[in-house]
Design a protein around this motif. Sequence first.
Motif, PDB file in Angstrom:
ATOM      1  N   PRO A   1       0.830  -1.214   0.000  1.00  0.00           N
ATOM      2  CA  PRO A   1       0.000   0.000   0.000  1.00  0.00           C
ATOM      3  C   PRO A   1       0.858   1.254   0.000  1.00  0.00           C
ATOM      4  O   PRO A   1       1.815   1.372   0.772  1.00  0.00           O
ATOM      5  N   ASN A   2       0.521   2.194  -0.889  1.00  0.00           N
ATOM      6  CA  ASN A   2       1.194   3.483  -0.892  1.00  0.00           C
ATOM      7  C   ASN A   2       0.853   4.247   0.391  1.00  0.00           C
ATOM      8  O   ASN A   2      -0.153   3.957   1.057  1.00  0.00           O
ATOM      9  N   ALA A   3       1.671   5.199   0.740  1.00  0.00           N
ATOM     10  CA  ALA A   3       1.459   5.943   1.983  1.00  0.00           C
ATOM     11  C   ALA A   3       1.512   7.442   1.720  1.00  0.00           C
ATOM     12  O   ALA A   3       2.263   7.905   0.862  1.00  0.00           O
ATOM     13  N   VAL A   4       0.701   8.190   2.456  1.00  0.00           N
ATOM     14  CA  VAL A   4       0.746   9.659   2.483  1.00  0.00           C
ATOM     15  C   VAL A   4       0.836  10.021   3.963  1.00  0.00           C
ATOM     16  O   VAL A   4      -0.175  10.141   4.652  1.00  0.00           O
TER      17      VAL A   4
ATOM     18  N   SER B   1       5.122  -3.654   1.769  1.00  0.00           N
ATOM     19  CA  SER B   1       4.263  -4.785   2.119  1.00  0.00           C
ATOM     20  C   SER B   1       3.246  -4.467   3.214  1.00  0.00           C
ATOM     21  O   SER B   1       2.086  -4.839   3.120  1.00  0.00           O
ATOM     22  N   TYR B   2       3.672  -3.747   4.280  1.00  0.00           N
ATOM     23  CA  TYR B   2       2.789  -3.511   5.421  1.00  0.00           C
ATOM     24  C   TYR B   2       2.181  -2.106   5.433  1.00  0.00           C
ATOM     25  O   TYR B   2       1.242  -1.868   6.175  1.00  0.00           O
ATOM     26  N   GLY B   3       2.722  -1.198   4.691  1.00  0.00           N
ATOM     27  CA  GLY B   3       2.218   0.175   4.687  1.00  0.00           C
ATOM     28  C   GLY B   3       3.013   1.090   5.579  1.00  0.00           C
ATOM     29  O   GLY B   3       3.614   2.066   5.128  1.00  0.00           O
ATOM     30  N   LEU B   4       3.010   0.822   6.908  1.00  0.00           N
ATOM     31  CA  LEU B   4       3.729   1.629   7.889  1.00  0.00           C
ATOM     32  C   LEU B   4       4.428   0.725   8.892  1.00  0.00           C
ATOM     33  O   LEU B   4       4.040  -0.434   9.084  1.00  0.00           O
ATOM     34  N   PHE B   5       5.450   1.279   9.547  1.00  0.00           N
ATOM     35  CA  PHE B   5       6.010   0.605  10.714  1.00  0.00           C
ATOM     36  C   PHE B   5       6.395   1.648  11.746  1.00  0.00           C
ATOM     37  O   PHE B   5       6.748   2.777  11.427  1.00  0.00           O
ATOM     38  N   ARG B   6       6.331   1.237  12.998  1.00  0.00           N
ATOM     39  CA  ARG B   6       6.702   2.078  14.142  1.00  0.00           C
ATOM     40  C   ARG B   6       7.998   1.531  14.715  1.00  0.00           C
ATOM     41  O   ARG B   6       8.184   0.322  14.852  1.00  0.00           O
ATOM     42  N   ASP B   7       8.902   2.429  15.078  1.00  0.00           N
ATOM     43  CA  ASP B   7      10.174   2.032  15.664  1.00  0.00           C
ATOM     44  C   ASP B   7      10.342   2.724  17.007  1.00  0.00           C
ATOM     45  O   ASP B   7      10.377   3.957  17.083  1.00  0.00           O
ATOM     46  N   ASP B   8      10.427   1.923  18.084  1.00  0.00           N
ATOM     47  CA  ASP B   8      10.742   2.423  19.418  1.00  0.00           C
ATOM     48  C   ASP B   8      12.180   2.028  19.718  1.00  0.00           C
ATOM     49  O   ASP B   8      12.476   0.837  19.886  1.00  0.00           O
ATOM     50  N   ARG B   9      13.067   3.013  19.797  1.00  0.00           N
ATOM     51  CA  ARG B   9      14.493   2.743  19.952  1.00  0.00           C
ATOM     52  C   ARG B   9      15.033   3.367  21.231  1.00  0.00           C
ATOM     53  O   ARG B   9      14.845   4.550  21.498  1.00  0.00           O
ATOM     54  N   GLY B  10      15.748   2.567  21.988  1.00  0.00           N
ATOM     55  CA  GLY B  10      16.535   3.065  23.102  1.00  0.00           C
ATOM     56  C   GLY B  10      18.011   2.906  22.757  1.00  0.00           C
ATOM     57  O   GLY B  10      18.418   1.872  22.218  1.00  0.00           O
ATOM     58  N   TYR B  11      18.825   3.903  23.046  1.00  0.00           N
ATOM     59  CA  TYR B  11      20.210   3.852  22.597  1.00  0.00           C
ATOM     60  C   TYR B  11      21.121   4.579  23.579  1.00  0.00           C
ATOM     61  O   TYR B  11      20.718   5.501  24.294  1.00  0.00           O
ATOM     62  N   VAL B  12      22.399   4.144  23.592  1.00  0.00           N
ATOM     63  CA  VAL B  12      23.451   4.801  24.359  1.00  0.00           C
ATOM     64  C   VAL B  12      24.687   4.847  23.481  1.00  0.00           C
ATOM     65  O   VAL B  12      24.919   3.964  22.653  1.00  0.00           O
ATOM     66  N   GLU B  13      25.502   5.891  23.667  1.00  0.00           N
ATOM     67  CA  GLU B  13      26.710   6.061  22.867  1.00  0.00           C
ATOM     68  C   GLU B  13      27.771   6.747  23.708  1.00  0.00           C
ATOM     69  O   GLU B  13      27.465   7.625  24.526  1.00  0.00           O
ATOM     70  N   ALA B  14      29.026   6.339  23.517  1.00  0.00           N
ATOM     71  CA  ALA B  14      30.142   6.955  24.227  1.00  0.00           C
ATOM     72  C   ALA B  14      31.304   7.131  23.264  1.00  0.00           C
ATOM     73  O   ALA B  14      31.567   6.268  22.421  1.00  0.00           O
ATOM     74  N   ARG B  15      32.014   8.256  23.387  1.00  0.00           N
ATOM     75  CA  ARG B  15      33.194   8.540  22.572  1.00  0.00           C
ATOM     76  C   ARG B  15      34.256   9.186  23.460  1.00  0.00           C
ATOM     77  O   ARG B  15      33.938  10.035  24.300  1.00  0.00           O
TER      78      ARG B  15
END
Length: 423
Positions: free
Chosen positions: A260-263, A328-342
């Motif tokens: 499915p196309n998305a707007v 294939s599915y139209g939309l997806f939701r992403d819940d991301r938790g992240y940490v970074e160190a430099r």
Amino acid sequence: MTQSGNIRWALCALVLAVLGPAMARAQQTAVPAGGNGIKVGEGRLHPFFDFEARLDTAVGYFPDLATSDPNDVTASLSPELVLRLRPGLKLDVPSSKMAVHASGRLEYVRYTGLLTEQSTYGSHLEGAADLTLHFNPEGQVGLILADQFLRSDQTRNAALGAGVLSLFNEARASVPIKPGGGAVEVTPELAWAVEFFEPIGLAVPVGCTEGVCDPIAVDAFDYMNVRAGASGRWRFLPKTALVLETNLSVREYLRNTASPNAVLLRAMGGLAGLVSAKIAVTAKVGWGYNFGSSGGSTFIGQLEGTYLFSPTMTFKGGYLRTLDPVASYGLFRDDRGYVEARALMGGKLMLHGYAAVDFLGFYDPTRPRNDTLVTLDMGPDYQFKPWLVGAVGYLLTTRSSSVEGSGLNFTRHEGYLRLTLVY
């Protein structure tokens, strides 16, 4: 080669010829400025060359030599020692009238066949290009024209399984408007993108029950995307700003009418800035709504904190929730938790570490699907000379899905050794 294959290679050759080979951001370290470079106007052109040896436990699907049937494939992604050769260029030309920033690489990926004999035919070319032209960067009204090209085995399509090559290109135009003293900045933007897919292996993985995990059929998910939007920033305190972002993405699939196309309309607002001399916070919240036939909506947002432990050591962590179109599915939701160190030690040794967990939810009530993706990236870079940088690193990718198929359920270990020569 098929006609569509010829079109893709023609696009690849054209962009690389015009923009030059570029540095991809995905899993690539920044090329240092080292050496003197070649003087170009007020700027410098820096040629560079990367040599990388990478031990990858999941490069693709290949025929199973333990059986007599040539159509049988291994039950899981195959391991291989992969050599990557990357010649490239990096150009920076500062100017008050038109600043130019460009970088590029052309990459030959060689599957050695030492661990999986039949993998050698999967050797291929990758590459990337980034070009940004900033007209009147110091004025109240500017113009930014940019193009990003990437051919990589790191696809942007979250629904697809492993063992896929992506050819992506996006052209963007934006107009930064900074009236008065620059406390207020508004930037309308328009972008057009296309992405094409092809398999690395030539066989269907074991347990594949849907087209999204079959690398043979991935060209059905080729798409075109048009995005129009605007962002705004009001610096109401010297180091704190109110930010607003909104955009409308129109996604159309070029070959597969089943996708499915998305707007999709997305809008977020919040605050960004320093809460102390060492702590910066970004907090934004908003909503995403799909006007397409498949529907779907949810809140979106980001909460991120950065701690400057010292001038050479930073820590960052946060939570990000996005809503995006997907095949294939139209939309997806992403819940991301992240940490970074430099951390920069002794002016030459750079240590980096990144870890993230993504919970992906796909919007199709007839085919409910949820994935969990764990990513880990760590390693040191060391600058032996201004023109020589060495790096070693380890990457871990673990994916599990409610949809069966080894292409969507796997663990991938990658260890690499890289040397970069820069003039």
